[in-house]
Design an enzyme around this catalytic site. Structure first.
Site, mmCIF file in Angstrom:
data_model
loop_
_atom_site.group_PDB
_atom_site.id
_atom_site.type_symbol
_atom_site.label_atom_id
_atom_site.label_comp_id
_atom_site.label_asym_id
_atom_site.label_seq_id
_atom_site.Cartn_x
_atom_site.Cartn_y
_atom_site.Cartn_z
ATOM 1 N N ARG A 56 0.818 -1.204 0.000
ATOM 2 C CA ARG A 56 0.000 0.000 0.000
ATOM 3 C C ARG A 56 0.862 1.268 0.000
ATOM 4 O O ARG A 56 0.690 2.161 -0.841
ATOM 5 C CB ARG A 56 -0.857 -0.026 1.262
ATOM 6 C CG ARG A 56 -1.601 1.219 1.625
ATOM 7 C CD ARG A 56 -2.044 1.140 3.106
ATOM 8 N NE ARG A 56 -2.209 -0.238 3.535
ATOM 9 C CZ ARG A 56 -3.229 -0.994 3.190
ATOM 10 N NH1 ARG A 56 -4.183 -0.503 2.452
ATOM 11 N NH2 ARG A 56 -3.280 -2.246 3.595
ATOM 12 N N THR A 57 1.776 1.345 0.921
ATOM 13 C CA THR A 57 2.626 2.532 1.038
ATOM 14 C C THR A 57 3.507 2.694 -0.201
ATOM 15 O O THR A 57 3.645 3.778 -0.754
ATOM 16 C CB THR A 57 3.505 2.429 2.299
ATOM 17 O OG1 THR A 57 2.658 2.304 3.438
ATOM 18 C CG2 THR A 57 4.374 3.659 2.464
ATOM 19 N N LYS A 86 24.484 -10.231 1.763
ATOM 20 C CA LYS A 86 25.940 -10.432 1.735
ATOM 21 C C LYS A 86 26.617 -9.656 2.850
ATOM 22 O O LYS A 86 27.830 -9.719 2.987
ATOM 23 C CB LYS A 86 26.504 -9.992 0.386
ATOM 24 C CG LYS A 86 25.957 -10.798 -0.780
ATOM 25 C CD LYS A 86 26.625 -10.416 -2.079
ATOM 26 C CE LYS A 86 25.887 -11.028 -3.267
ATOM 27 N NZ LYS A 86 25.930 -10.158 -4.448
ATOM 28 N N ARG A 107 11.794 1.965 3.802
ATOM 29 C CA ARG A 107 11.062 1.244 4.837
ATOM 30 C C ARG A 107 12.014 0.200 5.390
ATOM 31 O O ARG A 107 12.521 -0.634 4.627
ATOM 32 C CB ARG A 107 9.861 0.547 4.206
ATOM 33 C CG ARG A 107 9.130 -0.374 5.134
ATOM 34 C CD ARG A 107 8.042 0.390 5.831
ATOM 35 N NE ARG A 107 6.985 -0.431 6.344
ATOM 36 C CZ ARG A 107 5.736 -0.001 6.466
ATOM 37 N NH1 ARG A 107 5.403 1.202 6.078
ATOM 38 N NH2 ARG A 107 4.818 -0.760 6.992
ATOM 39 N N HIS A 135 6.475 6.948 11.086
ATOM 40 C CA HIS A 135 5.993 6.785 9.720
ATOM 41 C C HIS A 135 5.323 8.122 9.400
ATOM 42 O O HIS A 135 4.107 8.216 9.281
ATOM 43 C CB HIS A 135 5.005 5.622 9.675
ATOM 44 C CG HIS A 135 4.524 5.247 8.308
ATOM 45 N ND1 HIS A 135 5.085 5.729 7.148
ATOM 46 C CD2 HIS A 135 3.512 4.433 7.904
ATOM 47 C CE1 HIS A 135 4.447 5.212 6.108
ATOM 48 N NE2 HIS A 135 3.491 4.438 6.541
#
Lengths: 312, 312, 312
Positions: A56-57, A86, A107, A135
């Site tokens: 969604r974001t 890695k 994110r 957020h």
């Protein structure tokens, strides 16, 4: 108004900044609906780096960027697939990505990751969730939704319902609301997931009126905004503890009957039973899907601010 | 011609609709090859929501959209990564996504999912496969391929070979073929994966001539189209049962020797041994890669129809 | 200069071809920084097919393509998600994808996969790593970086440090360097991951001066380029064997103190401890992030060459 990064809602603790921002958001919404958006970000590149999934974001940022004429490079599973496995540091990944893009949406599950990214990035970083942290674009779209739906923020009575302990959207939103005069708040939750002390202290210092409640029936007639969040089973010691509370926090058509006709119900989504689908048909008051859509326009405005401030 | 969604091949049970569609498809193909495509979908946004992987289908939609000037937001693993894992309903996901895009392509493992999505979406939904249900754009590109390769559909003899029981492309295609006069069909398969009774009944009601066979040698000289599908080992009770039949349904250069020079071999792909690579060099009759490419133009035309019909 | 595919660094064994290419790369870099890039690839479509993750490489190709006005269809996990799991051959996947795109960037774990893809593709294929094989665009950006940072390649002293046995970037780069007069090389590594014999033979045949070393202290004062690669623990028989050597190959601020002021440190990245972050602040000599960014411009120039050569 100048922005280098969008890391924390505290960057927006200024009602005149918010007003400026929201005025642009409203313009962009009109322009999109009227098909007269201008390609203000033409030639710009946005990288969306998601170490945790949030379709969604991610979608709303990528749609926003492209609607403004910009381009996108994206990974929806940076943690699984990138050189992270890695052992590359987040800092290195950001430095390299900032060579390919004009802004980065990050994110990441770790608290503080966005700030670490911003410290080394050559381009603006937008925090799209740093674990238990913030957020901020969600908080801005929440506030914009209230303003747009009800015409004002001053003097509103806002109930926050559900998981107030871990729900970072609630923590950010209450701080923004506290900027406006005469806003009062109700915090409605089971005790085990109640609002952390530091936010109560914060509100007291700001002189904001608020109450803690364990049910919302008594306030339905007065509130303007009911902001609902998801209650996660995992927060409770046992299934029984969970069962004993969860029903008290479900919004149904009956709940809405007791609410004012010009009040609204919000939810950051996804919902999983906190608001019954029957509520959706209340076009006026069920505001949560419009709220999600507002994210598109808020993010457009932020992307413009970030990439245009870099140009000059 | 107006389309709100593309959910089922039954929306196209009208030869004049198909003719209109295919005429646009043919134009788009020419325009693409001649580099004179117009950006008819400029400013439009397509969301591709794939709950199951299908790189081929996703690529063809995304290429189609962008070639027409539109933009794309995409997830290739919606089931693993989206808020689906948090328990969000498909309906909610669709409602939110429809706020960010002008059309949604949905691939989802559950029968009926596309119809459920269309019921709540604010924008057109295209069914790109709903499990055992339908994949209507595949059926349309199959039919378009036959028309384009052979110049007509009327009067053709079409053999469907392989897994006729679970192969949804066969089920959709036979219904489209049944719209045209004098088409006759051969259904060639091991009994355990034969055509379900309901399709035989359907064809009888439509007055279509057809036969069931367990080998194709006897008909190679007469058929115009050999439509091959993958036979999955899992459909058989034992490895022995599988081994006993699979070789009878493999298309080789020898098979083609017995076919008419102006016949074609088709396959929805991926193939896994049903058509040997040696067949590929028969440029005239090995039509399956051209068939895949036709998907690009069929999807272009559908995207135009869906997003342009919304505009007016 | 005409390119059909980019499969191997050996296609660039010609200094005049390299000069032509690098001149275009330099132009594109200037144009990007000055915001006057032209959309030379408008209307073109690039497919990035990654069977192994490499976000960095994928991002730089996709950013390059879009900055030149082109579009992208992408999969970052072709191996997990595509019809590969149903058993489709790479050849079939390529044939189909080449119907939707004007060029394909392929990353695949198998040696020779890029050549197999090119053999059947209708559009140019770029090898973005075929397992133990090659990653030619990396070698080109490495060489471009040296040229740009130091103004020339002729006569330079280049040390390659780390895993010289499995590090394909080293193998490719040494071959390109060997094209230029008076270049001399030092190969610095633990013996177990030393340079394969065939490359020593190659350099001897070309008359290139080189030495094998097990530490770099003795040469720090003379080298112009220190090219560092990651040493993987898995290459050693035991943790002890690994521990005994790894520290000798770590670049620190102290290392740089002994290097010439106009020398550079390079790394194909990701790094995991081979170059300490403290080195990053040496803006002149820490060239590895600029090196990564150069990949953007080298790939732009290659994409132009491939898609423009097809047009005429």
């Amino acid at each position: 108004m100048k922005l280098d990064h969008v890391l924390s809602v505290s960057q927006f603790f200024d009602t005149s900044i918010l007003e400026q921002l929201f005025s642009r958001v409203a313009y962009l919404e009109q322009a999109d609906k009227g098909n007269y958006l201008e390609p203000t970000l033409k030639g710009k590149m946005l990288a969306t780096l998601f170490y945790e999934p949030s379709t969604r974001t991610r979608f709303s940022f990528e749609s926003a960027m492209q609607k403004l004429g910009g381009n996108v490079i994206t990974t929806e599973s940076a943690g699984m697939f990138s050189s992270a496995i890695k052992g590359e540091s987040l800092e290195d990944t950001i430095k390299i990505t900032s060579g390919y893009a004009d802004a980065i949406v990050l994110r990441h599950p770790e608290l503080g990751s966005a700030a670490r990214a911003a410290a080394v990035s050559e381009v603006p970083v937008i925090n799209a969730g740093d674990g238990p942290g913030e957020h901020p674009t969600q908080a801005l779209l929440d506030l914009y939704t209230i303003k747009k739906e009800l015409g004002r923020i001053e003097g509103l009575k806002v109930a926050m319902v559900g998981d107030l302990r871990y729900g970072r959207t609630v923590h950010s939103l209450l701080q923004l609301l506290a900027l406006f005069p005469q806003v009062s708040m109700y915090f409605v939750s089971p005790e085990v997931i109640g609002l952390p002390e530091k936010y109560s202290t914060y509100l007291k210092e700001k002189g904001v009126q608020f109450n803690h409640l364990q049910e919302f029936d008594s306030i339905l007639g007065e509130i303007d905004v009911m902001y609902v969040t998801r209650i996660q089973k995992e927060r409770f010691a046992s299934q029984d503890d969970y069962n004993s509370v969860k029903d008290a926090f479900v919004i149904t058509s009956k709940t809405l009957e007791k609410m004012k006709s010009n009040s609204i119900v919000m939810h950051p989504l996804p919902r999983v039973g906190e608001i019954l689908p029957e509520v959706d048909s209340d076009n006026t008051r069920a505001a949560y899907f419009r709220q999600a859509k507002n994210g598109l326009y808020v993010r457009m405005a932020l992307l413009e601010l970030l990439m245009q401030s870099r140009q000059t």
